[in-house]
Design a protein around this motif. Structure first.
Motif, PDB file in Angstrom:
ATOM      1  N   SER A 292      -4.802  -4.034   1.447  1.00 34.10           N
ATOM      2  CA  SER A 292      -3.446  -3.487   1.490  1.00 34.10           C
ATOM      3  C   SER A 292      -3.485  -1.968   1.455  1.00 34.10           C
ATOM      4  CB  SER A 292      -2.625  -4.003   0.292  1.00 34.10           C
ATOM      5  OG  SER A 292      -2.432  -5.383   0.351  1.00 34.10           O
ATOM      6  N   ILE A 293      -4.303  -1.418   0.560  1.00 37.39           N
ATOM      7  CA  ILE A 293      -4.398   0.038   0.439  1.00 37.39           C
ATOM      8  C   ILE A 293      -4.999   0.637   1.701  1.00 37.39           C
ATOM      9  CG2 ILE A 293      -5.479   1.939  -0.831  1.00 37.39           C
ATOM     10  CD1 ILE A 293      -5.345   0.125  -3.340  1.00 37.39           C
ATOM     11  N   ARG A 294      -6.093   0.030   2.186  1.00 43.55           N
ATOM     12  CA  ARG A 294      -6.738   0.568   3.393  1.00 43.55           C
ATOM     13  C   ARG A 294      -5.773   0.584   4.569  1.00 43.55           C
ATOM     14  NH1 ARG A 294     -11.526  -2.008   1.482  1.00 43.55           N
ATOM     15  NH2 ARG A 294     -10.900  -3.955   2.478  1.00 43.55           N
ATOM     16  N   ARG A 295      -5.067  -0.516   4.774  1.00 46.82           N
ATOM     17  CA  ARG A 295      -4.133  -0.579   5.901  1.00 46.82           C
ATOM     18  C   ARG A 295      -2.973   0.393   5.717  1.00 46.82           C
ATOM     19  NH1 ARG A 295      -3.120  -6.918   7.042  1.00 46.82           N
ATOM     20  NH2 ARG A 295      -1.262  -6.000   8.060  1.00 46.82           N
ATOM     21  N   SER A 296      -2.599   0.652   4.466  1.00 43.47           N
ATOM     22  CA  SER A 296      -1.515   1.601   4.199  1.00 43.47           C
ATOM     23  C   SER A 296      -1.927   3.031   4.509  1.00 43.47           C
ATOM     24  CB  SER A 296      -1.087   1.496   2.726  1.00 43.47           C
ATOM     25  OG  SER A 296      -0.645   0.192   2.412  1.00 43.47           O
ATOM     26  N   LEU A 297      -3.213   3.287   4.492  1.00 44.58           N
ATOM     27  CA  LEU A 297      -3.726   4.632   4.770  1.00 44.58           C
ATOM     28  C   LEU A 297      -4.185   4.790   6.207  1.00 44.58           C
ATOM     29  CD1 LEU A 297      -5.846   5.244   1.522  1.00 44.58           C
ATOM     30  CD2 LEU A 297      -3.503   5.969   2.003  1.00 44.58           C
ATOM     31  N   THR A 298      -4.080   3.717   6.996  1.00 52.72           N
ATOM     32  CA  THR A 298      -4.607   3.714   8.354  1.00 52.72           C
ATOM     33  C   THR A 298      -3.482   3.607   9.376  1.00 52.72           C
ATOM     34  OG1 THR A 298      -6.589   2.568   7.564  1.00 52.72           O
ATOM     35  CG2 THR A 298      -6.219   2.590   9.944  1.00 52.72           C
ATOM     36  N   ALA A 299      -3.506   4.447  10.382  1.00 51.98           N
ATOM     37  CA  ALA A 299      -2.575   4.321  11.505  1.00 51.98           C
ATOM     38  C   ALA A 299      -3.195   3.331  12.485  1.00 51.98           C
ATOM     39  CB  ALA A 299      -2.349   5.671  12.177  1.00 51.98           C
ATOM     40  N   SER A 300      -2.788   2.065  12.405  1.00 49.57           N
ATOM     41  CA  SER A 300      -3.430   1.029  13.206  1.00 49.57           C
ATOM     42  C   SER A 300      -2.416   0.007  13.677  1.00 49.57           C
ATOM     43  CB  SER A 300      -4.537   0.357  12.381  1.00 49.57           C
ATOM     44  OG  SER A 300      -4.002  -0.183  11.196  1.00 49.57           O
ATOM     45  N   SER A 301      -2.906  -1.034  14.346  1.00 48.61           N
ATOM     46  CA  SER A 301      -2.038  -2.061  14.928  1.00 48.61           C
ATOM     47  C   SER A 301      -2.537  -3.434  14.507  1.00 48.61           C
ATOM     48  CB  SER A 301      -2.030  -1.952  16.454  1.00 48.61           C
ATOM     49  OG  SER A 301      -1.627  -0.665  16.850  1.00 48.61           O
ATOM     50  N   HIS A 302      -1.932  -3.981  13.443  1.00 48.05           N
ATOM     51  CA  HIS A 302      -2.356  -5.301  12.954  1.00 48.05           C
ATOM     52  C   HIS A 302      -1.336  -6.386  13.274  1.00 48.05           C
ATOM     53  CE1 HIS A 302      -5.975  -4.087  10.768  1.00 48.05           C
ATOM     54  NE2 HIS A 302      -5.318  -2.994  10.463  1.00 48.05           N
ATOM     55  N   ASP A 303      -0.073  -6.164  12.954  1.00 46.36           N
ATOM     56  CA  ASP A 303       0.944  -7.125  13.378  1.00 46.36           C
ATOM     57  C   ASP A 303       2.282  -6.409  13.503  1.00 46.36           C
ATOM     58  OD1 ASP A 303       0.801  -8.606  10.123  1.00 46.36           O
ATOM     59  OD2 ASP A 303       2.316  -7.231  10.827  1.00 46.36           O
ATOM     60  N   GLY A 304       3.256  -7.113  14.094  1.00 49.31           N
ATOM     61  CA  GLY A 304       4.412  -6.404  14.607  1.00 49.31           C
ATOM     62  C   GLY A 304       5.445  -5.975  13.593  1.00 49.31           C
TER      63      GLY A 304
END
Length: 353
Positions: A292-304
């Protein structure tokens, strides 16, 4: 289904709207200034609806024709919010009964079992959910504590406390248990409550791990690759801590003080009352704290989360509050980056350099 989303321009609402659109619902995006819809990628795909919680006529008009209401309104930083939020909920419940709305879904906050010494923040959430649960309209209430995602108030509090303090003081009373949950899981659980049939009741939503608040700060520091020693501070009154945290984080003072006050209690899922049991079909597996933390710090595309389905709801959005964001980011190759362009940031991130 025609779903009225109140707080549609807020943190959860703005990320929920595209999920509901993807599920085939017609979304009535309630907002005080309906011209704001154009600021969001989903603006052309919804029906903007004027909605002001201080105006019963606007509430009545907004609910006319809705099949369901998702209620995401809170006023923690606005005067006597306890009274204001209760009266707004009563007006919404009355209008829902009048117009034959089929269900209300409310995102509340965690309420501890010991309700003798509740903060205004927790007491307000409890009063609102009682208003909805006692109405004749089937109501589903989800109680969340700490929601992990860039732009979430509780996440931003953690982010700024870790990034801005080279050494973290921890009041002795703040070593309570918390059970954070990822933003994306919250969104899909809410969406699941808008299925074929209403599932009324009050449910807790929490993630995969239970830990203390200081341990959560340490987990953020580890993911962000920051060294952040902690030390215990005894006998510090809650109001002083709240004001200090508000000054350090530069976030809305009323909101911060209310959140700090709630840390007197364990904020974990009640046994046998987890939303993830009743709504297990909503998420294949819950997102863990570190992810959760990593994805919150990453500008990425996981789901819509936008109209095109290309943005991760954990990530930052241009429409998030101006105080959201920090100086640590993770690139798409997984490398942690520290923005040390300014002297102030450099001194905080790397105090020995």
């Amino acid at each position: 289904m025609r779903i009225l989303v109140t707080g549609s321009t807020g943190y959860i609402g703005s990320r929920l709207v595209p999920i509901l659109l993807g599920d085939g619902h017609d979304v009535l995006a309630a907002m005080r200034d309906d011209s704001k819809a154009s600021s969001f990628s989903w603006g052309d795909d919804v029906t903007p609806v004027h909605f002001d919680i201080t105006d019963e006529k606007s509430i009545d008009a907004a609910l006319d024709g809705a099949d369901a209401v998702v209620y995401l309104v809170h006023s923690m930083d606005d005067g006597d919010f306890v009274t204001k939020d209760r009266e707004a909920a009563q007006a919404v419940a009355h209008a829902a009964e009048k117009h034959g709305v089929g269900r209300i879904v409310y995102l509340s906050g965690h309420v501890p079992d010991d309700d003798e010494d509740l903060s205004d923040h927790i007491r307000s959430r409890l009063q609102v959910e009682e208003v909805f649960l006692n109405s004749s309209v089937p109501a589903t209430v989800f109680r969340a504590a700490i929601i992990l995602g860039s732009g979430s108030t509780s996440f931003e509090l953690v982010r700024r406390m870790v990034e801005r303090l080279p050494v973290t003081p921890v009041p002795s009373w703040m070593v309570k248990k918390v059970q954070p949950i990822a933003t994306t899981d919250v969104l899909h659980i809410i969406a699941a409550a808008l299925g074929d049939d209403p599932i009324p009741g009050s449910y807790d939503i929490g993630g995969t791990e239970v830990l203390t608040y200081p341990e959560l700060l340490t987990r953020y520091a580890t993911v962000a690759e920051l060294s952040r020693p902690q030390f215990r501070v005894p006998l510090v009154p809650t109001p002083i801590v709240g004001r200090a945290v508000a000054a350090i984080t530069q976030m809305p003072p009323g909101t911060v003080i209310s959140l700090v006050d709630s840390l007197h209690h364990d904020m974990i899922v009640r046994r046998g009352n987890a939303a993830t049991d009743t709504f297990a079909h909503a998420v294949d597996s819950l997102v863990g704290i570190d992810e959760s933390i990593r994805r919150s710090l990453t500008a990425s595309s996981h789901d819509g989360t936008d109209a095109e389905g290309t943005t991760d709801p954990q990530s930052a959005a241009d429409t998030d509050p101006s105080w959201a964001g920090g100086v640590v980011s993770i690139d798409r190759d997984g490398r942690v980056r520290h923005d040390v362009s300014g002297r102030f940031s450099r001194a905080l991130l790397h105090p020995r350099s």
